[in-house]
Design a protein around this motif. Structure first.
Motif, PDB file in Angstrom:
ATOM      1  N   ASP A   7     -42.669   5.506 -16.156  1.00  0.00           N
ATOM      2  CA  ASP A   7     -42.662   4.733 -17.395  1.00  0.00           C
ATOM      3  C   ASP A   7     -42.253   5.564 -18.598  1.00  0.00           C
ATOM      4  N   ARG A   8     -42.398   6.860 -18.531  1.00  0.00           N
ATOM      5  CA  ARG A   8     -42.063   7.739 -19.659  1.00  0.00           C
ATOM      6  C   ARG A   8     -40.591   8.168 -19.660  1.00  0.00           C
ATOM      7  N   LEU A   9     -39.894   7.881 -18.577  1.00  0.00           N
ATOM      8  CA  LEU A   9     -38.487   8.281 -18.487  1.00  0.00           C
ATOM      9  C   LEU A   9     -37.614   7.355 -19.324  1.00  0.00           C
ATOM     10  N   PRO A  10     -36.472   7.848 -19.773  1.00  0.00           N
ATOM     11  CA  PRO A  10     -35.534   6.989 -20.508  1.00  0.00           C
ATOM     12  C   PRO A  10     -35.011   5.867 -19.614  1.00  0.00           C
ATOM     13  N   ARG A  11     -34.612   4.786 -20.237  1.00  0.00           N
ATOM     14  CA  ARG A  11     -34.158   3.606 -19.496  1.00  0.00           C
ATOM     15  C   ARG A  11     -33.020   3.905 -18.518  1.00  0.00           C
ATOM     16  N   PRO A  12     -31.986   4.680 -18.883  1.00  0.00           N
ATOM     17  CA  PRO A  12     -30.921   4.948 -17.906  1.00  0.00           C
ATOM     18  C   PRO A  12     -31.423   5.688 -16.661  1.00  0.00           C
ATOM     19  N   VAL A  13     -32.379   6.584 -16.846  1.00  0.00           N
ATOM     20  CA  VAL A  13     -32.930   7.318 -15.701  1.00  0.00           C
ATOM     21  C   VAL A  13     -33.767   6.369 -14.844  1.00  0.00           C
ATOM     22  N   ARG A  14     -34.543   5.502 -15.502  1.00  0.00           N
ATOM     23  CA  ARG A  14     -35.329   4.508 -14.747  1.00  0.00           C
ATOM     24  C   ARG A  14     -34.434   3.585 -13.951  1.00  0.00           C
ATOM     25  N   LEU A  15     -33.287   3.233 -14.530  1.00  0.00           N
ATOM     26  CA  LEU A  15     -32.350   2.354 -13.838  1.00  0.00           C
ATOM     27  C   LEU A  15     -31.867   3.001 -12.539  1.00  0.00           C
ATOM     28  N   VAL A  16     -31.488   4.256 -12.607  1.00  0.00           N
ATOM     29  CA  VAL A  16     -30.997   4.965 -11.418  1.00  0.00           C
ATOM     30  C   VAL A  16     -32.134   5.166 -10.415  1.00  0.00           C
ATOM     31  N   LEU A  17     -33.292   5.634 -10.883  1.00  0.00           N
ATOM     32  CA  LEU A  17     -34.410   5.869  -9.971  1.00  0.00           C
ATOM     33  C   LEU A  17     -34.925   4.567  -9.364  1.00  0.00           C
ATOM     34  N   GLY A  18     -34.949   3.502 -10.159  1.00  0.00           N
ATOM     35  CA  GLY A  18     -35.392   2.207  -9.631  1.00  0.00           C
ATOM     36  C   GLY A  18     -34.510   1.742  -8.496  1.00  0.00           C
TER      37      GLY A  18
END
Length: 189
Positions: free
Chosen positions: A76-87
């Motif tokens: 949840d603390r990661l930036p949105r672009p990183v969350r998109l890739v990790l998700g």
């Protein structure tokens, strides 16, 4: 109600029916054993079979609802672009694991289908068939999670209360009510 929602509602009802049948079967068996020194010999195996189906159907339902155990403090603390890739990467890992479950259970179902239980007369492959059904459901859910455009949350993580994408609309987990502190301040004179 859409056909997909009706399908998932049917799975919920099947889980509830299996649970009720299992409880009744075990209760009757206990009463017969302790009260009448007899019992239903197939009762133990049927309740075990029901339990396996409940667990496997429940696992696929939990994935769809985003209710599996997840630790999202870092995510949840990661930036949105990183969350998109990790998700997307997490959905890919879930898809691979689901396909492995599906293929492995399919092979075990075929290998054990002609082994007949002496107590129930049912094929022992029915235990593994639950994994086939669950693996197929989870694979479809993971594929939808992987392919949904703009989906940036990991399964079971995030403030939005992740529901598998494309299956149902996710109700927001963020309440529109004020926080308890602000409500206290509003009610003070």
């Amino acid at each position: 109600m859409t056909a997909v929602r009706t399908f998932w509602r049917g799975i919920e009802w099947a889980i509830a029916a299996l649970m009720a049948a299992m409880m009744i079967l075990v209760f009757v068996n206990v009463v017969l054993r302790y009260g009448f020194a007899s019992g239903l010999r197939p009762g133990i195996e049927l309740s075990r079979l029901g339990f396996v189906w409940i667990v496997m159907l429940g696992a696929s339902l939990c994935l769809k609802e985003g209710e599996h155990l997840a630790v999202g403090e870092l995510f949840d603390r990661l930036p949105r672009p990183v969350r998109l890739v990790l998700g997307r990467l997490l959905w890919l890992v879930i898809l691979i694991a689901s396909l492995m479950l599906l293929i492995g259970c399919w092979r075990q179902t075929l290998a054990n289908w002609h082994n007949i239980s002496p107590l129930t007369g049912l094929p022992t492959g029915l235990f593994y068939l639950a994994g086939v059904v669950s693996g197929a459901l989870m694979s479809v859910t993971a594929t939808l999670g992987l392919l949904r455009p703009g989906y940036s949350e990991a399964p079971g993580v995030g403030a939005a209360g992740a529901i598998a994408p494309g299956i149902e609309d996710a109700p927001s987990a963020i309440s529109s009510e004020a926080s308890p502190r602000s409500r206290d301040q509003e009610t003070r004179p």
